[in-house]
Design a protein around this motif. Structure first.
Motif, PDB file in Angstrom:
ATOM      1  N   PRO A   1      37.600   5.210 111.409  1.00  0.00           N
ATOM      2  CA  PRO A   1      38.294   3.973 111.800  1.00  0.00           C
ATOM      3  C   PRO A   1      37.590   2.684 111.482  1.00  0.00           C
ATOM      4  O   PRO A   1      38.326   1.723 111.045  1.00  0.00           O
ATOM      5  CB  PRO A   1      38.368   4.295 113.300  1.00  0.00           C
ATOM      6  N   GLU A   2      36.214   2.839 111.432  1.00  0.00           N
ATOM      7  CA  GLU A   2      35.395   1.621 111.081  1.00  0.00           C
ATOM      8  C   GLU A   2      35.608   1.152 109.638  1.00  0.00           C
ATOM      9  O   GLU A   2      35.423  -0.051 109.190  1.00  0.00           O
ATOM     10  CB  GLU A   2      34.002   1.559 111.505  1.00  0.00           C
ATOM     11  N   GLU A   3      35.825   2.048 108.695  1.00  0.00           N
ATOM     12  CA  GLU A   3      36.212   1.811 107.251  1.00  0.00           C
ATOM     13  C   GLU A   3      37.730   1.573 107.225  1.00  0.00           C
ATOM     14  O   GLU A   3      38.173   0.910 106.161  1.00  0.00           O
ATOM     15  CB  GLU A   3      35.836   3.094 106.605  1.00  0.00           C
ATOM     16  N   ALA A   4      38.543   2.179 107.848  1.00  0.00           N
ATOM     17  CA  ALA A   4      40.252   2.061 107.638  1.00  0.00           C
ATOM     18  C   ALA A   4      41.088   1.131 108.479  1.00  0.00           C
ATOM     19  O   ALA A   4      41.963   0.672 107.914  1.00  0.00           O
ATOM     20  CB  ALA A   4      40.646   3.684 107.898  1.00  0.00           C
ATOM     21  N   LEU A   5      40.392   0.655 109.374  1.00  0.00           N
ATOM     22  CA  LEU A   5      41.108  -0.385 110.403  1.00  0.00           C
ATOM     23  C   LEU A   5      40.636  -1.752 110.365  1.00  0.00           C
ATOM     24  O   LEU A   5      39.271  -1.891 110.441  1.00  0.00           O
ATOM     25  CB  LEU A   5      41.179   0.199 111.734  1.00  0.00           C
ATOM     26  N   PRO A   6      41.343  -2.653 109.730  1.00  0.00           N
ATOM     27  CA  PRO A   6      40.939  -3.855 109.629  1.00  0.00           C
ATOM     28  C   PRO A   6      40.631  -4.561 110.816  1.00  0.00           C
ATOM     29  O   PRO A   6      39.400  -5.348 110.738  1.00  0.00           O
ATOM     30  CB  PRO A   6      42.256  -4.736 109.106  1.00  0.00           C
ATOM     31  N   PRO A   7      41.113  -4.343 111.876  1.00  0.00           N
ATOM     32  CA  PRO A   7      40.360  -4.930 113.230  1.00  0.00           C
ATOM     33  C   PRO A   7      38.962  -4.805 113.371  1.00  0.00           C
ATOM     34  O   PRO A   7      38.216  -5.467 113.699  1.00  0.00           O
ATOM     35  CB  PRO A   7      41.246  -4.727 114.268  1.00  0.00           C
ATOM     36  N   LEU A   8      38.353  -3.451 113.070  1.00  0.00           N
ATOM     37  CA  LEU A   8      37.115  -2.955 113.303  1.00  0.00           C
ATOM     38  C   LEU A   8      36.291  -3.300 112.188  1.00  0.00           C
ATOM     39  O   LEU A   8      35.071  -4.036 112.528  1.00  0.00           O
ATOM     40  CB  LEU A   8      37.102  -1.381 113.637  1.00  0.00           C
ATOM     41  N   LYS A   9      36.813  -3.551 110.861  1.00  0.00           N
ATOM     42  CA  LYS A   9      36.037  -3.919 109.925  1.00  0.00           C
ATOM     43  C   LYS A   9      35.824  -5.591 109.904  1.00  0.00           C
ATOM     44  O   LYS A   9      34.664  -5.775 109.953  1.00  0.00           O
ATOM     45  CB  LYS A   9      36.913  -3.777 108.585  1.00  0.00           C
ATOM     46  N   ILE A  10      36.754  -6.331 110.465  1.00  0.00           N
ATOM     47  CA  ILE A  10      36.554  -7.508 110.567  1.00  0.00           C
ATOM     48  C   ILE A  10      35.468  -7.832 111.792  1.00  0.00           C
ATOM     49  O   ILE A  10      34.506  -8.689 111.758  1.00  0.00           O
ATOM     50  CB  ILE A  10      37.899  -8.314 111.048  1.00  0.00           C
ATOM     51  N   LYS A  11      35.807  -7.033 112.806  1.00  0.00           N
ATOM     52  CA  LYS A  11      34.823  -7.398 114.106  1.00  0.00           C
ATOM     53  C   LYS A  11      33.163  -6.825 113.569  1.00  0.00           C
ATOM     54  O   LYS A  11      32.538  -7.861 113.816  1.00  0.00           O
ATOM     55  CB  LYS A  11      35.157  -6.393 115.119  1.00  0.00           C
ATOM     56  N   ASN A  12      33.219  -5.912 112.670  1.00  0.00           N
ATOM     57  CA  ASN A  12      31.665  -5.495 112.583  1.00  0.00           C
ATOM     58  C   ASN A  12      31.243  -6.596 111.496  1.00  0.00           C
ATOM     59  O   ASN A  12      29.950  -6.938 111.724  1.00  0.00           O
ATOM     60  CB  ASN A  12      31.738  -4.100 111.831  1.00  0.00           C
ATOM     61  N   ARG A  13      32.136  -7.196 110.729  1.00  0.00           N
ATOM     62  CA  ARG A  13      31.595  -8.268 109.764  1.00  0.00           C
ATOM     63  C   ARG A  13      31.195  -9.295 110.576  1.00  0.00           C
ATOM     64  O   ARG A  13      29.984 -10.118 110.224  1.00  0.00           O
ATOM     65  CB  ARG A  13      32.753  -8.360 108.580  1.00  0.00           C
ATOM     66  N   MET A  14      31.622  -9.647 111.552  1.00  0.00           N
ATOM     67  CA  MET A  14      31.508 -10.984 112.369  1.00  0.00           C
ATOM     68  C   MET A  14      30.316 -10.698 113.274  1.00  0.00           C
ATOM     69  O   MET A  14      29.474 -11.906 113.334  1.00  0.00           O
ATOM     70  CB  MET A  14      32.698 -11.109 113.145  1.00  0.00           C
ATOM     71  N   GLN A  15      30.124  -9.610 113.765  1.00  0.00           N
ATOM     72  CA  GLN A  15      29.093  -9.387 114.459  1.00  0.00           C
ATOM     73  C   GLN A  15      27.737  -9.567 113.717  1.00  0.00           C
ATOM     74  O   GLN A  15      26.741  -9.833 113.951  1.00  0.00           O
ATOM     75  CB  GLN A  15      29.138  -7.921 115.065  1.00  0.00           C
ATOM     76  N   LYS A  16      28.136  -8.945 112.298  1.00  0.00           N
ATOM     77  CA  LYS A  16      26.912  -9.087 111.338  1.00  0.00           C
ATOM     78  C   LYS A  16      26.417 -10.278 110.964  1.00  0.00           C
ATOM     79  O   LYS A  16      25.019 -10.713 110.764  1.00  0.00           O
ATOM     80  CB  LYS A  16      27.302  -8.110 110.197  1.00  0.00           C
ATOM     81  N   LEU A  17      27.488 -11.172 110.678  1.00  0.00           N
ATOM     82  CA  LEU A  17      27.159 -12.589 110.206  1.00  0.00           C
ATOM     83  C   LEU A  17      26.843 -13.365 111.394  1.00  0.00           C
ATOM     84  O   LEU A  17      25.944 -14.425 111.289  1.00  0.00           O
ATOM     85  CB  LEU A  17      28.333 -13.316 109.552  1.00  0.00           C
ATOM     86  N   ALA A  18      27.085 -13.137 112.690  1.00  0.00           N
ATOM     87  CA  ALA A  18      26.483 -14.092 113.880  1.00  0.00           C
ATOM     88  C   ALA A  18      25.047 -13.981 114.080  1.00  0.00           C
ATOM     89  O   ALA A  18      24.734 -12.883 113.820  1.00  0.00           O
ATOM     90  CB  ALA A  18      27.447 -13.475 115.080  1.00  0.00           C
ATOM     91  N   GLY A  19      24.456 -14.912 114.620  1.00  0.00           N
ATOM     92  CA  GLY A  19      23.155 -14.854 115.055  1.00  0.00           C
ATOM     93  C   GLY A  19      22.403 -16.295 114.910  1.00  0.00           C
ATOM     94  O   GLY A  19      23.266 -17.445 114.434  1.00  0.00           O
ATOM     95  N   GLU A  20      21.280 -16.227 114.808  1.00  0.00           N
ATOM     96  CA  GLU A  20      20.460 -17.604 114.757  1.00  0.00           C
ATOM     97  C   GLU A  20      19.939 -17.687 113.185  1.00  0.00           C
ATOM     98  O   GLU A  20      19.607 -16.715 112.672  1.00  0.00           O
ATOM     99  CB  GLU A  20      19.266 -17.635 115.767  1.00  0.00           C
ATOM    100  N   TYR A  21      20.016 -18.978 112.765  1.00  0.00           N
ATOM    101  CA  TYR A  21      19.630 -19.204 111.256  1.00  0.00           C
ATOM    102  C   TYR A  21      18.675 -20.422 111.196  1.00  0.00           C
ATOM    103  O   TYR A  21      18.697 -21.256 112.111  1.00  0.00           O
ATOM    104  CB  TYR A  21      20.842 -19.620 110.512  1.00  0.00           C
ATOM    105  N   ALA A  22      17.728 -20.600 110.272  1.00  0.00           N
ATOM    106  CA  ALA A  22      16.850 -21.723 110.261  1.00  0.00           C
ATOM    107  C   ALA A  22      16.571 -21.939 108.764  1.00  0.00           C
ATOM    108  O   ALA A  22      16.641 -20.752 107.978  1.00  0.00           O
ATOM    109  CB  ALA A  22      15.427 -21.388 110.932  1.00  0.00           C
TER     110      ALA A  22
END
Length: 247
Positions: free
Chosen positions: A146-167
């Protein structure tokens, strides 16, 4: 105390509660997972069930046919049959579903006639992603991750990966990428007065397969780019600044 009083029908009375008068129809059906499974089987078998036939095969085929097209979604063309949501190309199969919620009572049904399989879900809250869970179960039945086949999960995972603190270098400039409401937001922090400014990150590719974004302020578009390195570290480029993900 402790006694049970039968409610009048329809409930709630439209005269007393106009806002919830729609419960008389689909939202007012009282059922169970076991009962709905029988209904789902009747849909899959086009009206045929153990006790005979509910309606003609032609009637069920028309019910499961796309009649009214709506805005394209994750799986391209989709719309409504007769009271059912139709996805002609869900991972190569026709997916038929219907769901709804009245906040304290939520249900979702999804099935793929071709493989004779479906999912019934019920809950007492509207907080869970019922549709995504049901589609994940069907994806597994089709032998897919599902995490590879379903766009909602792929998008959610990518967002969680990019979210965070930057400096930036030595933390001279700081920024936070926030995931909220299905969007990413960039919040920058002023090193001078501590003020914060937040703007939406609009993706060039809605599926987030690309890491190119842009911001829009007062009609002016500015590019923003994430660079994911081979070792998993992430850099964020905003204008002339290069931020490194630190958390």
């Amino acid at each position: 105390e402790g006694s049970v009083e039968a409610a009048s029908f329809p409930y709630p009375d439209p005269d007393d509660n106009v806002g919830f008068s729609f419960l008389v129809a689909a939202g007012g059906v009282v059922s169970s997972v076991n009962e709905m499974t029988k209904y789902l089987n009747a849909q899959i078998e086009k009206g045929r069930y153990a006790g005979g036939r509910l309606a003609s095969k032609d009637s069920f085929e028309k019910m499961q046919m796309l009649h009214i097209r709506t805005t394209d979604g994750y799986y391209g063309r989709n719309g409504y049959g007769y009271g059912l949501r139709i996805y002609p190309d869900f991972l190569g199969y026709k997916l038929i579903s219907h769901g709804g919620s009245i906040i304290v009572s939520t249900a979702h049904m999804a099935f793929i006639p071709e493989i004779k399989a479906g999912v019934i879900m019920m809950g007492n809250s509207s907080g869970m992603p019922y549709q995504t869970i049901a589609q994940s179960i069907l994806a597994i039945m089709l032998g897919k991750d599902p995490e590879e086949a379903l766009p909602p999960l792929k998008i959610k995972n990518r967002m969680q990966k990019l979210a965070g603190e930057y400096a930036t270098y030595r933390g001279l400039q700081k920024a936070t990428v926030i995931e909220a409401g299905g969007m990413l937001y960039l919040e920058t922090h002023s090193p001078f007065d501590g003020s914060r400014s937040r703007v939406a990150l609009i993706p060039d590719d809605p599926t987030l397969d690309s890491t190119q974004f842009y911001t829009l302020r007062n009609g002016l578009r500015s590019p923003v780019e994430f660079a994911i390195q081979d070792d998993g570290t992430i850099d964020l480029f905003v204008g002339r600044y290069c931020y490194h993900k630190v958390n």
